[in-house]
Design an enzyme around this catalytic site. Structure first.
Site, PDB file in Angstrom:
ATOM      1  N   ASP A   1       0.853  -1.191   0.000  1.00  0.00           N
ATOM      2  CA  ASP A   1       0.000   0.000   0.000  1.00  0.00           C
ATOM      3  C   ASP A   1       0.889   1.240   0.000  1.00  0.00           C
ATOM      4  O   ASP A   1       2.115   1.158  -0.169  1.00  0.00           O
ATOM      5  CB  ASP A   1      -1.017  -0.054   1.154  1.00  0.00           C
ATOM      6  N   HIS A   2       0.269   2.387   0.231  1.00  0.00           N
ATOM      7  CA  HIS A   2       0.989   3.670   0.169  1.00  0.00           C
ATOM      8  C   HIS A   2       2.084   3.788   1.230  1.00  0.00           C
ATOM      9  O   HIS A   2       3.021   4.558   1.063  1.00  0.00           O
ATOM     10  CB  HIS A   2      -0.013   4.816   0.334  1.00  0.00           C
TER      11      HIS A   2
ATOM     12  N   CYS B   1       2.782  -3.519   4.124  1.00  0.00           N
ATOM     13  CA  CYS B   1       2.019  -2.313   4.475  1.00  0.00           C
ATOM     14  C   CYS B   1       2.778  -1.632   5.613  1.00  0.00           C
ATOM     15  O   CYS B   1       3.971  -1.894   5.809  1.00  0.00           O
ATOM     16  CB  CYS B   1       0.567  -2.649   4.812  1.00  0.00           C
ATOM     17  N   GLY B   2       2.122  -0.784   6.380  1.00  0.00           N
ATOM     18  CA  GLY B   2       2.836  -0.083   7.440  1.00  0.00           C
ATOM     19  C   GLY B   2       3.359  -1.027   8.506  1.00  0.00           C
ATOM     20  O   GLY B   2       4.523  -0.979   8.895  1.00  0.00           O
ATOM     21  N   THR B   3       2.478  -1.910   8.967  1.00  0.00           N
ATOM     22  CA  THR B   3       2.845  -2.870  10.019  1.00  0.00           C
ATOM     23  C   THR B   3       2.974  -4.300   9.525  1.00  0.00           C
ATOM     24  O   THR B   3       3.537  -5.141  10.231  1.00  0.00           O
ATOM     25  CB  THR B   3       1.762  -2.880  11.112  1.00  0.00           C
TER      26      THR B   3
ATOM     27  N   GLY C   1      -2.333  -5.720   8.721  1.00  0.00           N
ATOM     28  CA  GLY C   1      -3.542  -5.713   7.896  1.00  0.00           C
ATOM     29  C   GLY C   1      -3.405  -6.615   6.682  1.00  0.00           C
ATOM     30  O   GLY C   1      -4.349  -7.345   6.324  1.00  0.00           O
TER      31      GLY C   1
ATOM     32  N   HIS D   1       8.034 -24.835   9.029  1.00  0.00           N
ATOM     33  CA  HIS D   1       7.023 -25.438   9.904  1.00  0.00           C
ATOM     34  C   HIS D   1       5.592 -25.159   9.447  1.00  0.00           C
ATOM     35  O   HIS D   1       4.730 -26.026   9.562  1.00  0.00           O
ATOM     36  CB  HIS D   1       7.173 -24.905  11.335  1.00  0.00           C
TER      37      HIS D   1
ATOM     38  N   ARG E   1      -0.050 -30.703  10.768  1.00  0.00           N
ATOM     39  CA  ARG E   1      -0.517 -29.432  11.339  1.00  0.00           C
ATOM     40  C   ARG E   1      -0.977 -28.464  10.250  1.00  0.00           C
ATOM     41  O   ARG E   1      -1.979 -27.750  10.429  1.00  0.00           O
ATOM     42  CB  ARG E   1       0.601 -28.821  12.191  1.00  0.00           C
TER      43      ARG E   1
HETATM   44  C1  RB5 Z   1      -2.009   2.592   6.578  1.00  0.00           C
HETATM   45  O1  RB5 Z   1      -1.992   3.772   7.308  1.00  0.00           O
HETATM   46  C2  RB5 Z   1      -1.825   1.406   7.516  1.00  0.00           C
HETATM   47  O2  RB5 Z   1      -2.967   1.230   8.277  1.00  0.00           O
HETATM   48  C3  RB5 Z   1      -1.488   0.158   6.720  1.00  0.00           C
HETATM   49  O3  RB5 Z   1      -0.352   0.382   5.968  1.00  0.00           O
HETATM   50  C4  RB5 Z   1      -1.183  -1.103   7.536  1.00  0.00           C
HETATM   51  O4  RB5 Z   1      -0.249  -0.834   8.531  1.00  0.00           O
HETATM   52  C5  RB5 Z   1      -2.349  -1.844   8.045  1.00  0.00           C
HETATM   53  O5  RB5 Z   1      -2.229  -2.879   8.706  1.00  0.00           O
END
Ligand code: RB5
Length: 151
Positions: free
Chosen positions: A8-9, A65-67, A70, A98, A137
């Site tokens: 994503d962005h 993505c950022g984290t 998501g 695994h 598993r």
């Molecule tokens: C975007 O701001 C952020 O929510 C997305 O990149 C991600 O981290 C979602 O899990």
């Protein structure tokens, strides 16, 4: 080997770094992500990559993505996809060996470029284990799709 890549962005810069890295590793990459920082919804990106992996159009997927959270949540909704959020090389190795993960998820806001490259290297070079306990598993993970009414 072909890997479908989505972002994503929040992850445009890291995606570009990893596309170069994959090229250097000799891995064919299909860029299904975005290339501008205009805000987009991460489930749309996760869907494109997860559907490509589930359909066999790519051997593996990489979602950023950022984290990474998501993307992993959305990708794991697609039957046949086993997406793993990897913050360490060890996660990538174990996710393959695994858990037979077929999609690697990264967080561009938490993982630096060099560590991300090392994680991706580990993910693409680690084979899944054919040890019976891991197979059992993983079959149990996949059986949850049918149990919950997903084909
Ligand atoms: C975007 O701001 C952020 O929510 C997305 O990149 C991600 O981290 C979602 O899990």
């Amino acid at each position: 080997m072909k890997i479908a890549v989505g972002n994503d962005h929040a992850a445009v810069q890291l995606k570009q770094v990893l596309l170069v890295h994959l090229h250097e590793l000799g891995v064919e990459a299909d860029n299904l992500g975005v290339d501008t920082e205009e805000s987009v919804d991460y489930p749309d990106c996760a869907r494109r990559v997860a559907r490509a992996v589930a359909a066999g159009d790519a051997d593996l997927g990489l979602l950023i993505c950022g984290t990474g959270i998501g993307m992993s949540m959305a990708a794991n909704k697609v039957p046949g996809v086993r997406a793993a959020l990897c913050c360490l090389e060890y996660h990538a190795r174990m996710a393959r060996e695994h858990n037979h993960a077929n999609v690697c998820c990264l967080g561009a806001r938490v993982t630096g470029d060099e560590l991300a490259k090392a994680i991706v290297s580990e993910f693409v070079r680690t084979p899944v284990s054919d040890d019976e306990r891991h197979l059992r598993r993983v079959r149990k993970i996949d059986a949850l799709d049918a149990e919950c009414g997903r084909p």
